[in-house]
Design a protein around this motif. Structure first.
Motif, short mmCIF file in Angstrom:
data_model
loop_
_atom_site.label_atom_id
_atom_site.label_comp_id
_atom_site.label_asym_id
_atom_site.label_seq_id
_atom_site.Cartn_x
_atom_site.Cartn_y
_atom_site.Cartn_z
N UNK A 210 42.40 31.53 -21.73
CA UNK A 210 41.76 30.75 -20.67
C UNK A 210 41.63 31.62 -19.42
N UNK A 211 40.42 31.82 -18.95
CA UNK A 211 40.18 32.59 -17.74
C UNK A 211 39.39 31.73 -16.76
N UNK A 212 39.99 31.49 -15.60
CA UNK A 212 39.37 30.64 -14.59
C UNK A 212 39.37 31.38 -13.25
N UNK A 213 38.22 31.48 -12.63
CA UNK A 213 38.10 32.10 -11.32
C UNK A 213 37.36 31.15 -10.38
N UNK A 214 37.98 30.83 -9.25
CA UNK A 214 37.39 29.94 -8.26
C UNK A 214 37.20 30.68 -6.94
N UNK A 215 36.01 30.64 -6.41
CA UNK A 215 35.70 31.31 -5.14
C UNK A 215 35.08 30.30 -4.17
N UNK A 216 35.72 30.12 -3.02
CA UNK A 216 35.17 29.26 -1.96
C UNK A 216 35.05 30.06 -0.68
N UNK A 217 33.86 30.10 -0.10
CA UNK A 217 33.63 30.83 1.15
C UNK A 217 33.07 29.88 2.21
N UNK A 218 33.37 30.19 3.46
CA UNK A 218 32.89 29.41 4.61
C UNK A 218 33.36 27.96 4.58
N UNK A 219 34.49 27.73 3.96
CA UNK A 219 34.98 26.37 3.84
C UNK A 219 35.98 26.03 4.94
N UNK A 220 36.01 24.76 5.33
CA UNK A 220 36.98 24.29 6.31
C UNK A 220 37.88 23.20 5.72
N UNK A 221 37.46 22.60 4.64
CA UNK A 221 38.25 21.55 3.98
C UNK A 221 38.10 21.74 2.47
N UNK A 222 39.03 22.50 1.87
CA UNK A 222 38.88 22.93 0.49
C UNK A 222 39.96 22.35 -0.41
N UNK A 223 39.59 22.01 -1.62
CA UNK A 223 40.55 21.53 -2.62
C UNK A 223 40.24 22.20 -3.96
N UNK A 224 41.28 22.81 -4.57
CA UNK A 224 41.14 23.41 -5.89
C UNK A 224 42.22 22.83 -6.79
N UNK A 225 41.84 22.30 -7.93
CA UNK A 225 42.79 21.78 -8.90
C UNK A 225 42.49 22.38 -10.27
N UNK A 226 43.45 23.11 -10.82
CA UNK A 226 43.32 23.68 -12.16
C UNK A 226 44.35 23.00 -13.07
N UNK A 227 43.89 22.36 -14.10
CA UNK A 227 44.79 21.69 -15.04
C UNK A 227 44.49 22.22 -16.45
N UNK A 228 45.46 22.95 -17.03
CA UNK A 228 45.28 23.54 -18.36
C UNK A 228 46.39 23.03 -19.28
N UNK A 229 46.01 22.49 -20.41
CA UNK A 229 46.97 22.03 -21.41
C UNK A 229 46.69 22.75 -22.73
N UNK A 230 47.70 23.44 -23.26
CA UNK A 230 47.60 24.09 -24.55
C UNK A 230 48.57 23.43 -25.51
N UNK A 231 48.06 22.66 -26.43
CA UNK A 231 48.89 22.01 -27.45
C UNK A 231 48.70 22.79 -28.74
#
Length: 408
Positions: free
Chosen positions: A114-135
């Motif tokens: 699993x490869x996840x990349x999140x990029x936020x620029x020029x933000x003033x109110x940011x939320x990042x949620x990463x939820x990974x489940x490996x069963x």
């Protein structure tokens, strides 16, 4: 009548103008900052082999950017492979990214990346949620890797990374650019910690080999090696290796793997006798533990464990057993049965468990110490990751219980 028809073209023209103006008005008033739901992808695979690959790339330039990715993979095969690659880029004042990934696998030989990349620029109110489940309900040859990167340029960011682990194989060590690692070495006050990081290998330990491990993984304090060659499986420990490892302040754990059938009391006795004889010929000091290597494909019973333990206990060496000590495995059940017949097994026999299998990591990103073994066992270590593609090693936590039974 002529008068009425005479004005009809003018009336139609006015109606057309009104419709055109209304259309432009509605289009110009449309909300162009609606949230974007990037993906909702569910895949299921059944067969002998499977390779699922999901690639999602989102780039949003709005006043309010919202990305929600949901990926669910169901793989019920042998040789299953899942690759999820997600890249989100938001250039907005209010950035909101949510990634939900679920991988469910059963069978033998599983690989999850699993490869996840999140990029936020020029933000003033940011939320990042990463939820990974490996069963991952796999106990043999499991490789799981989660790589999470959050890059936020702005104020007021709220990031949450959540990786859950379920099943027998569990998940690999998580790597994050903005995360904290779990280092395992000497404590800050100079005292020896409860565990140290180390490796085991079927290959000869050379200067290049040690350099490879140190450059790519970490600085091992313990190195587990095999006693005697086994054709096509492992190279036996050499005296040159012993000297080299000790010069580098690395203790040695000794493994015995010259059998494929672990059933019967007499078989356990004969294997222990052969191991002791070779250890003496190799000048292994007394007090060092020798671990019987019980692979998951070997038949195993309590009698073998009792035979091995009884002979080892009468020798100058300590007794140990390596294998997958998961409650669903025959080794786990056999060990509990043997301990019921001889309670000193729990007190004096070292258990080196490879359950749960989290996956290969660096020393810095090693998981918290959490081995599985029968209740009351004398745990020597936890092989939490197997078969690194680089350097040909497995990665371990070694418990302070076994320090006195290592070759130092």
């Amino acid at each position: 009548m002529r008068c009425t028809y005479r004005f009809l073209p003018y009336v139609l023209s006015l109606v057309l103008i009104f419709i055109t103006a209304f259309t432009f008005y509605m289009y110009g008033s449309a909300d162009r900052t609606n949230p974007v739901t990037a993906s909702d992808d569910t895949q299921e695979s059944n067969g002998e082999e499977s390779d699922l690959r999901n690639t999602i790339t989102n780039e949003i330039n709005t006043d309010a950017g919202n990305v929600d990715n949901s990926i669910i993979n169901e793989v019920n095969v042998s040789n299953g492979e899942i690759n999820n690659s997600v890249e989100n880029t938001i250039n907005s004042k209010n950035g909101d990214i949510g990634n939900h990934i679920e991988n469910h696998m059963s069978g033998d030989d599983a690989t999850v990346d699993n490869q996840v990349e999140n990029n936020i620029t020029n933000g003033s109110n940011n939320t990042i949620t990463n939820h990974i489940t490996n069963n991952v309900e796999v106990n043999v040859d499991v490789h799981v890797k989660n790589y999470l990167v959050n890059n936020v340029e702005g104020k007021g960011d709220d990031g949450e990374n959540d990786t859950e682990e379920n099943g027998n194989g569990d998940e690999a060590g998580r790597e994050e650019e903005n995360g904290d690692g779990n280092g395992n070495g000497e404590a800050s006050n100079g005292e020896t910690p409860d565990t140290v990081w180390g490796v085991d290998s079927a290959s000869l330990t050379t200067e290049d080999m040690l350099s490879c491990v140190r450059e790519n993984f970490g600085d091992p304090k313990v190195w587990a090696r095999y006693l005697g060659d086994k054709d096509g499986v492992s190279y036996g420990l050499t005296h040159e290796e012993v000297e080299f490892l000790h010069e580098n302040d690395i203790d040695i754990m000794v493994i015995w793997n010259h059998f494929t059938d672990a059933t019967g009391y007499e078989k356990g006795q004969s294997e222990a006798t052969a191991a002791i004889e070779m250890a003496r010929e190799f000048d292994i000091p007394e007090g060092v533990a020798i671990f019987a290597n019980v692979e998951p494909i070997y038949p195993i019973d309590a009698d073998f464990l009792l035979g091995w333990y009884d002979v080892m206990e009468e020798s100058e060496y300590e007794s140990g057993v390596y294998g997958i000590f998961h409650p669903d495995r025959e080794l786990y059940t056999a060990y509990e049965t043997a301990a019921e017949e001889n309670t000193s097994l729990l007190e004096n026999n070292y258990v080196w468990t490879s359950s749960p299998n989290i996956g290969i990591t660096t020393e810095e990103n090693a998981p918290e110490y959490d081995p599985e073994a029968p209740e009351g066992s004398l745990i020597a270590g936890w092989q939490y990751g197997i078969d690194a593609q680089t350097c040909n090693i497995d990665t371990n936590h070694f418990d302070s219980n076994v320090f006195d039974a290592l070759w130092d």
